[in-house]
Design an enzyme around this catalytic site. Sequence first.
Site, PDB file in Angstrom:
ATOM      1  N   ASP A  17      19.774 -39.933  65.368  1.00  0.00           N
ATOM      2  CA  ASP A  17      19.716 -41.267  65.957  1.00  0.00           C
ATOM      3  C   ASP A  17      20.092 -42.301  64.899  1.00  0.00           C
ATOM      4  O   ASP A  17      19.897 -42.094  63.707  1.00  0.00           O
ATOM      5  CB  ASP A  17      18.341 -41.559  66.566  1.00  0.00           C
ATOM      6  CG  ASP A  17      17.198 -40.914  65.795  1.00  0.00           C
ATOM      7  OD1 ASP A  17      17.416 -40.440  64.666  1.00  0.00           O
ATOM      8  OD2 ASP A  17      16.078 -40.866  66.325  1.00  0.00           O
TER       9      ASP A  17
ATOM     10  N   GLU B  42      15.237 -45.876  69.909  1.00  0.00           N
ATOM     11  CA  GLU B  42      14.000 -46.645  69.925  1.00  0.00           C
ATOM     12  C   GLU B  42      13.771 -47.353  71.256  1.00  0.00           C
ATOM     13  O   GLU B  42      12.633 -47.568  71.659  1.00  0.00           O
ATOM     14  CB  GLU B  42      14.011 -47.673  68.788  1.00  0.00           C
ATOM     15  CG  GLU B  42      14.038 -47.077  67.393  1.00  0.00           C
ATOM     16  CD  GLU B  42      12.765 -46.337  67.034  1.00  0.00           C
ATOM     17  OE1 GLU B  42      11.793 -46.391  67.815  1.00  0.00           O
ATOM     18  OE2 GLU B  42      12.755 -45.693  65.977  1.00  0.00           O
TER      19      GLU B  42
END
Length: 382
Positions: free
Chosen positions: A73, A132
Amino acid sequence: MLSENELIQIRRHLHQIPELALKEYETHAYLLQVIAQLQTDYMEVQTPAELPTALLVLIKGTAPQRTIGYRTDIDALPVTEATGLPFTSQHPGVMHACGHDIHMTVALGVLSYFASHQPKDNLLFFFQPAEESENGGKLAYERGIFNGQWRPDEFYGLHDNPDLPAGAIGCRMGTLFAGTTELNIDIEGQGGHAAFPQDANDAVVAMATLVTQIQTIVSRNIDPIQSGVVTIGKVEAGTIRNVIAGHARLEGTIRGLTQEMLLKIDDRLRALCQGLEVSFGVKVELELNQGGYWPVENNPALTKRFINYMQTAPGVNFIETKPAMTGEDFGYLLAKFPGTMFWLGVEDDAQLHSATLTPKEASIQRGVTAITGFLTARMNEK
């Protein structure tokens, strides 16, 4: 192949340019710049138009039996950094407070190894935006970027862990991360004067009853040896002490170790809200939003192989970990592709999402070595 010092410099640069979900343009450009220096004639790079801050890198194998996916990520958090590091965030109010700069750097280290040591199997590196928030993994899947040669047969990914020694590998069979669902509940009653409750319908009383009932879901509907959480973190009602509130709102989060458990909790919430309408004569609107934040349920066969390798590999400090109630959108991809998520220890007193998180950089090369070793061993299996 990138050296340890080069990886540390890459990590420090990434740390200075954190960006929020789906806005990772500078990060994307820098990743492309680093990968261009590693380019080989058996590597293909793609920026999918459907998800423009995502990045796919395919390293073609010499005798591929499968395509092995590795995901990292790339986004950051709306946190003002307070580490005092000389390479602190240059973007005010944004920080790699979850350690995704470490995640990206390890992925680049693994990629650089196989760029100079052509793998046997195909390797697909997925640099994923919006972990997130905005569930980037789910967006990537739904927008069809994993098609044809870009479709992995199995997927792996890590998350850094400040509670583990630097470079340690942590994993477990079953669920590593809980799935998470946001819940919002609006209760509509009838406002009125505090002196005349009979002429009103108090939303606060209904709300208080519902909050208490919600706490029975985990204690009375979930197997005691499993783990689930329903937390009401915010309540709003009323404007002044002598007016009965006609509206109340609750906001909270649900966490569970399996998707089945989360769906069961959802069903009980719906039933309680329907019961509240009958009991109190109010109108209740329940909103449940899980998005792509499914439980990270590791594939049994692949995870057993992963753990067996890490337990016996020279120089690897393997630690069996307990499940965590934090969320991770890699769970959605693991529901679509078999795979394993694991921890990389970064040894720090501060916790994830903290403004003072300072991962140990010694973890980077140790992580690269452990992962490249595992992937190489995996390629030699049928």
